[in-house]
Design a protein around this motif. Sequence first.
Motif, mmCIF file in Angstrom:
data_model
loop_
_atom_site.group_PDB
_atom_site.id
_atom_site.type_symbol
_atom_site.label_atom_id
_atom_site.label_comp_id
_atom_site.label_asym_id
_atom_site.label_seq_id
_atom_site.Cartn_x
_atom_site.Cartn_y
_atom_site.Cartn_z
ATOM 1 N N THR A 1 31.912 13.866 108.055
ATOM 2 C CA THR A 1 33.255 13.513 107.930
ATOM 3 C C THR A 1 34.103 13.788 106.840
ATOM 4 N N PRO A 2 35.446 13.921 106.660
ATOM 5 C CA PRO A 2 36.117 13.794 105.402
ATOM 6 C C PRO A 2 36.262 12.565 104.934
ATOM 7 N N ILE A 3 36.564 12.440 103.418
ATOM 8 C CA ILE A 3 36.731 11.132 102.786
ATOM 9 C C ILE A 3 38.071 11.402 101.970
ATOM 10 N N SER A 4 38.519 10.091 101.604
ATOM 11 C CA SER A 4 39.784 9.923 100.889
ATOM 12 C C SER A 4 39.664 10.537 99.167
ATOM 13 N N TYR A 5 40.683 10.851 98.710
ATOM 14 C CA TYR A 5 40.578 11.453 97.448
ATOM 15 C C TYR A 5 40.147 10.125 96.455
ATOM 16 N N GLU A 6 40.472 9.065 96.708
ATOM 17 C CA GLU A 6 40.075 7.928 95.746
ATOM 18 C C GLU A 6 38.485 7.665 95.887
ATOM 19 N N THR A 7 37.930 8.058 97.080
ATOM 20 C CA THR A 7 36.558 7.867 97.359
ATOM 21 C C THR A 7 35.867 8.992 96.589
ATOM 22 N N LYS A 8 36.435 10.228 96.634
ATOM 23 C CA LYS A 8 35.941 11.329 95.817
ATOM 24 C C LYS A 8 35.702 10.977 94.254
ATOM 25 N N LEU A 9 36.864 10.364 93.785
ATOM 26 C CA LEU A 9 36.875 10.178 92.322
ATOM 27 C C LEU A 9 35.905 8.993 92.271
ATOM 28 N N LYS A 10 35.703 8.016 92.944
ATOM 29 C CA LYS A 10 34.608 7.178 92.877
ATOM 30 C C LYS A 10 33.391 7.718 92.815
ATOM 31 N N TYR A 11 33.023 8.490 93.684
ATOM 32 C CA TYR A 11 31.575 9.020 93.736
ATOM 33 C C TYR A 11 31.153 9.966 92.754
ATOM 34 N N GLN A 12 32.367 10.849 92.337
ATOM 35 C CA GLN A 12 32.149 11.875 91.164
ATOM 36 C C GLN A 12 31.610 11.068 89.943
ATOM 37 N N ARG A 13 32.588 9.841 89.622
ATOM 38 C CA ARG A 13 32.224 9.207 88.263
ATOM 39 C C ARG A 13 30.751 8.358 88.571
#
Length: 148
Positions: free
Chosen positions: A117-129
């Motif tokens: 399922t999709p995730i939020s922009y904030e979650t994407k940033l958190k996990y990329q880091r």
Amino acid sequence: MIEYNESEFLVETEVPEDELIISRTDLSGKITYANETFCDISGYHEDELLGKSHNIVRHPDMPSAAFKDLWETIKAKKQWIGIVKNLRKDKGFYWVEAIVSGVYKKGELVEYKSLRTPISYETKLKYQRLYDKMRAENGEKIRKVIYE
């Protein structure tokens, strides 16, 4: 060192809020089922996915530790839930929350299923880091974007 020159590599495909990406694999991780949403989001036709390793969509930003944890969890007959960055056929990417578990018939493991399922922009940033940090700490390839 691998260098990616395709401009699409930096292009994100958003997973629509009302969509569910579904796939099934055999016990070795080869895709046996891919729903239409999986095909659309990944950029592959169904016949390009069936019989291929699910690693076909593994993005190089993903640390190996994440997949080690996934396999240890599902082999222990538990459900794995995690955030995954996947690679599209055109070298673009998409982020999802994945739920992976075994499928059992008469108590015997017969395949694995994955719901994403999709995730939020904030979650994407958190996990990329987080994933950048994990790869650097484990001596894995690190992401580097160069503009020339």
